[in-house]
Write a protein that holds these residues in place. Structure first.
Motif, PDB file in Angstrom:
ATOM      1  N   ILE A 109       0.811  -1.203   0.195  1.00  0.00           N
ATOM      2  CA  ILE A 109      -0.042  -0.256  -0.029  1.00  0.00           C
ATOM      3  C   ILE A 109       1.005   1.405   0.032  1.00  0.00           C
ATOM      4  CG2 ILE A 109      -1.544   1.449   1.499  1.00  0.00           C
ATOM      5  CD1 ILE A 109      -3.063  -1.110   2.025  1.00  0.00           C
ATOM      6  N   GLU A 110       1.839   1.216   0.710  1.00  0.00           N
ATOM      7  CA  GLU A 110       3.011   2.377   1.103  1.00  0.00           C
ATOM      8  C   GLU A 110       3.531   2.771  -0.225  1.00  0.00           C
ATOM      9  OE1 GLU A 110       4.713   2.173   4.548  1.00  0.00           O
ATOM     10  OE2 GLU A 110       3.123   2.425   6.047  1.00  0.00           O
ATOM     11  N   ASN A 111       3.888   1.418  -1.090  1.00  0.00           N
ATOM     12  CA  ASN A 111       4.962   1.650  -2.111  1.00  0.00           C
ATOM     13  C   ASN A 111       4.073   1.514  -3.344  1.00  0.00           C
ATOM     14  OD1 ASN A 111       7.814   1.878  -0.943  1.00  0.00           O
ATOM     15  ND2 ASN A 111       6.647   0.261   0.158  1.00  0.00           N
ATOM     16  N   HIS A 112       3.485   0.610  -3.690  1.00  0.00           N
ATOM     17  CA  HIS A 112       3.028   0.272  -5.113  1.00  0.00           C
ATOM     18  C   HIS A 112       1.555   0.577  -5.374  1.00  0.00           C
ATOM     19  CE1 HIS A 112       6.304  -2.159  -5.795  1.00  0.00           C
ATOM     20  NE2 HIS A 112       6.129  -2.944  -5.018  1.00  0.00           N
ATOM     21  N   ALA A 113       0.756   0.431  -4.364  1.00  0.00           N
ATOM     22  CA  ALA A 113      -0.586   0.539  -4.711  1.00  0.00           C
ATOM     23  C   ALA A 113      -1.009   1.573  -5.584  1.00  0.00           C
ATOM     24  CB  ALA A 113      -1.531   0.533  -3.505  1.00  0.00           C
ATOM     25  N   GLU A 114      -1.729   1.151  -6.763  1.00  0.00           N
ATOM     26  CA  GLU A 114      -2.194   2.363  -7.489  1.00  0.00           C
ATOM     27  C   GLU A 114      -3.493   3.035  -7.201  1.00  0.00           C
ATOM     28  OE1 GLU A 114      -1.996   0.889 -11.466  1.00  0.00           O
ATOM     29  OE2 GLU A 114       0.060   0.274 -11.531  1.00  0.00           O
ATOM     30  N   ASP A 115      -4.270   1.978  -6.421  1.00  0.00           N
ATOM     31  CA  ASP A 115      -5.727   2.604  -6.097  1.00  0.00           C
ATOM     32  C   ASP A 115      -5.872   1.888  -4.764  1.00  0.00           C
ATOM     33  OD1 ASP A 115      -7.867   3.793  -6.000  1.00  0.00           O
ATOM     34  OD2 ASP A 115      -8.426   3.062  -7.930  1.00  0.00           O
ATOM     35  N   ILE A 116      -6.919   2.357  -3.898  1.00  0.00           N
ATOM     36  CA  ILE A 116      -7.183   1.684  -2.565  1.00  0.00           C
ATOM     37  C   ILE A 116      -8.420   1.849  -2.378  1.00  0.00           C
ATOM     38  CG2 ILE A 116      -6.651   3.815  -1.461  1.00  0.00           C
ATOM     39  CD1 ILE A 116      -5.386   2.324   0.982  1.00  0.00           C
ATOM     40  N   ARG A 117      -8.951   0.943  -1.512  1.00  0.00           N
ATOM     41  CA  ARG A 117     -10.553   1.162  -1.283  1.00  0.00           C
ATOM     42  C   ARG A 117     -10.689   2.215  -0.019  1.00  0.00           C
ATOM     43  NH1 ARG A 117     -11.674  -5.250  -0.617  1.00  0.00           N
ATOM     44  NH2 ARG A 117     -11.206  -5.710  -2.631  1.00  0.00           N
ATOM     45  N   LEU A 118     -11.789   2.908  -0.165  1.00  0.00           N
ATOM     46  CA  LEU A 118     -12.057   3.703   0.888  1.00  0.00           C
ATOM     47  C   LEU A 118     -12.005   3.297   2.243  1.00  0.00           C
ATOM     48  CD1 LEU A 118     -12.555   6.615   0.727  1.00  0.00           C
ATOM     49  CD2 LEU A 118     -14.904   6.274   0.703  1.00  0.00           C
ATOM     50  N   SER A 119     -12.548   2.086   2.340  1.00  0.00           N
ATOM     51  CA  SER A 119     -12.642   1.134   3.583  1.00  0.00           C
ATOM     52  C   SER A 119     -11.139   0.760   3.998  1.00  0.00           C
ATOM     53  CB  SER A 119     -13.466  -0.149   3.655  1.00  0.00           C
ATOM     54  OG  SER A 119     -12.820  -0.817   2.644  1.00  0.00           O
ATOM     55  N   THR A 120     -10.433   0.505   3.289  1.00  0.00           N
ATOM     56  CA  THR A 120      -9.106   0.202   3.583  1.00  0.00           C
ATOM     57  C   THR A 120      -8.140   1.249   4.232  1.00  0.00           C
ATOM     58  OG1 THR A 120      -8.959  -1.471   1.667  1.00  0.00           O
ATOM     59  CG2 THR A 120      -7.011  -0.891   2.741  1.00  0.00           C
ATOM     60  N   LEU A 121      -8.311   2.544   3.474  1.00  0.00           N
ATOM     61  CA  LEU A 121      -8.067   3.671   3.717  1.00  0.00           C
ATOM     62  C   LEU A 121      -8.306   4.280   5.263  1.00  0.00           C
ATOM     63  CD1 LEU A 121      -6.104   6.444   2.974  1.00  0.00           C
ATOM     64  CD2 LEU A 121      -8.257   7.220   1.957  1.00  0.00           C
ATOM     65  N   LYS A 122      -9.748   3.973   5.531  1.00  0.00           N
ATOM     66  CA  LYS A 122     -10.172   4.367   6.712  1.00  0.00           C
ATOM     67  C   LYS A 122      -9.649   3.382   7.958  1.00  0.00           C
ATOM     68  CE  LYS A 122     -14.897   5.322   8.170  1.00  0.00           C
ATOM     69  NZ  LYS A 122     -16.112   4.888   7.864  1.00  0.00           N
ATOM     70  N   SER A 123      -9.640   2.181   7.672  1.00  0.00           N
ATOM     71  CA  SER A 123      -9.325   1.196   8.801  1.00  0.00           C
ATOM     72  C   SER A 123      -7.733   1.097   9.080  1.00  0.00           C
ATOM     73  CB  SER A 123      -9.331   0.049   8.435  1.00  0.00           C
ATOM     74  OG  SER A 123      -9.252  -0.563   7.032  1.00  0.00           O
ATOM     75  N   TYR A 124      -7.032   1.458   8.124  1.00  0.00           N
ATOM     76  CA  TYR A 124      -5.615   1.827   8.072  1.00  0.00           C
ATOM     77  C   TYR A 124      -5.333   2.817   8.868  1.00  0.00           C
ATOM     78  CZ  TYR A 124      -0.629   2.531   6.488  1.00  0.00           C
ATOM     79  OH  TYR A 124       0.563   2.658   6.454  1.00  0.00           O
ATOM     80  N   LEU A 125      -6.015   4.191   8.703  1.00  0.00           N
ATOM     81  CA  LEU A 125      -5.911   5.268   9.712  1.00  0.00           C
ATOM     82  C   LEU A 125      -6.348   5.066  11.111  1.00  0.00           C
ATOM     83  CD1 LEU A 125      -6.519   7.861   7.075  1.00  0.00           C
ATOM     84  CD2 LEU A 125      -4.414   7.376   8.060  1.00  0.00           C
ATOM     85  N   GLU A 126      -7.666   4.437  11.095  1.00  0.00           N
ATOM     86  CA  GLU A 126      -8.034   4.404  12.440  1.00  0.00           C
ATOM     87  C   GLU A 126      -7.162   3.277  13.240  1.00  0.00           C
ATOM     88  OE1 GLU A 126     -12.000   3.026  11.917  1.00  0.00           O
ATOM     89  OE2 GLU A 126     -12.777   5.148  11.484  1.00  0.00           O
ATOM     90  N   ALA A 127      -6.527   2.302  12.754  1.00  0.00           N
ATOM     91  CA  ALA A 127      -5.578   1.443  13.615  1.00  0.00           C
ATOM     92  C   ALA A 127      -4.273   2.508  13.967  1.00  0.00           C
ATOM     93  CB  ALA A 127      -5.233   0.486  12.595  1.00  0.00           C
ATOM     94  N   LEU A 128      -4.191   3.303  13.443  1.00  0.00           N
ATOM     95  CA  LEU A 128      -3.006   4.246  13.979  1.00  0.00           C
ATOM     96  C   LEU A 128      -3.638   5.339  14.840  1.00  0.00           C
ATOM     97  CD1 LEU A 128      -1.388   5.050  10.682  1.00  0.00           C
ATOM     98  CD2 LEU A 128      -0.564   3.770  12.425  1.00  0.00           C
ATOM     99  N   GLY A 129      -5.087   5.356  15.301  1.00  0.00           N
ATOM    100  CA  GLY A 129      -5.573   6.285  16.041  1.00  0.00           C
ATOM    101  C   GLY A 129      -5.689   7.572  15.459  1.00  0.00           C
ATOM    102  N   LYS A 130      -6.046   7.482  14.059  1.00  0.00           N
ATOM    103  CA  LYS A 130      -6.232   8.859  13.453  1.00  0.00           C
ATOM    104  C   LYS A 130      -7.772   8.650  12.595  1.00  0.00           C
ATOM    105  CE  LYS A 130      -1.736  10.110  12.997  1.00  0.00           C
ATOM    106  NZ  LYS A 130      -0.906  11.297  12.586  1.00  0.00           N
ATOM    107  N   LYS A 131      -8.166   9.685  12.116  1.00  0.00           N
ATOM    108  CA  LYS A 131      -9.202   9.710  11.634  1.00  0.00           C
ATOM    109  C   LYS A 131      -9.324  10.244  10.021  1.00  0.00           C
ATOM    110  CE  LYS A 131     -13.630   9.136  13.566  1.00  0.00           C
ATOM    111  NZ  LYS A 131     -15.010   9.168  13.209  1.00  0.00           N
ATOM    112  N   LEU A 132      -9.976   9.701   9.344  1.00  0.00           N
ATOM    113  CA  LEU A 132     -10.233  10.101   7.792  1.00  0.00           C
ATOM    114  C   LEU A 132     -11.258  11.150   7.657  1.00  0.00           C
ATOM    115  CD1 LEU A 132      -9.359   9.705   5.010  1.00  0.00           C
ATOM    116  CD2 LEU A 132     -10.914   7.920   4.772  1.00  0.00           C
TER     117      LEU A 132
END
Lengths: 91, 91
Positions: free
Chosen positions: A63-86
Motif C-alpha cells: 500500500i505504501e509503495n506500490h498500490a495504484e488504488d485503494i478502497r475507501l474502507s482500507t484507507l479508513k481502517s488503516y488510519l483508524e488503526a493508527l488512532g487517526k481519523k479520515l
DNA sequence: ACTTTGGTTCACAAATAGGTTAACTTTGTC
DNA sequence: GACAAAGTTAACCTATTTGTGAACCAAAGT
C-alpha cells in the motif's frame, strides 16, 4: 513547499528505489506517501500495524509503495488503526 | 443536524426504498449519499455523469444507492466530473 | 394511453484490490 | 562480519469493485 512535499524529498534521499519509482507517477504514490507519513508519525512498524489490521506487513508495504488504488474502507481502517481519523471534503 | 442529515431526511421522504435500505447501515451509504448530493447540487443527471466518466447510468446508480465500498480513484473521478475536488485530511 | 426521461435493480463478465507466503534487501546493533 | 528487525517485492489466489446490458418502475409531458 508543504509537508507532503518535504516528506517526499526526505524519502527520495533515503531510498533510491523510491525516487526512481516516484518519477513514474506522482498521483499513484500520493496516498501511499500520506499513509506512510501517518504511520511513521505514530511510530508504529509495518508489522505492528499489520497485526492490528489482521493482515501482513507485506500488504502494508504494498500500500505504501506500490498500490495504484485503494478502497475507501482500507484507507479508513488503516488510519483508524493508527488512532487517526479520515476526513473527506468536497470542494 | 448537519447538511448531510437534512439531506437524508429529505431523501427518506422521497424514497421508501431508500428509507428501508438506509436502516440496514448508515456507514455503507454515507459515501453514496454524499455523491448524490454533490451531483444534484450541480444539476446533472446520472446519464450525463456516466457519459463523462465513460460508464453507464446503472453504475452511477449503484454507487449512490448500493455500493458498500468504493475505490479512491472512482470517488475522485466522480467528483472531478462534477467539477468538484476531493480533499482528504487526516486527523 | 403512449412516450420519454431519470432512476433502480439484477446478473454476468472483466478488472483490480487485498490476503498470503516466501525470498530478498536494507538498516541498525553487537 | 553476524545477527536480528524492518521493509520490499513477486507470485498466486480470493474477494470485491466496476463495466455492461436488459428489464423494470415512476413521473411528466404529449
Amino acid at each position: 513547499m508543504d509537508d507532503l512535499e518535504k516528506y517526499i524529498v526526505k524519502r527520495k534521499g533515503k531510498s533510491k528505489k523510491f525516487a526512481k519509482n516516484f518519477e513514474k507517477g506522482y498521483e499513484s504514490f500520493k496516498i501511499g506517501i500520506l499513509l506512510r507519513q501517518a504511520r511513521e508519525e505514530v511510530g508504529v512498524t509495518q508489522k505492528e500495524l499489520a497485526e492490528k489490521l489482521s493482515t501482513k506487513k507485506s500488504a502494508i508495504s504494498r500500500i505504501e509503495n506500490h498500490a495504484e488504488d485503494i478502497r475507501l474502507s482500507t484507507l479508513k481502517s488503516y488510519l483508524e488503526a493508527l488512532g487517526k481519523k479520515l476526513q473527506i471534503n468536497i470542494q
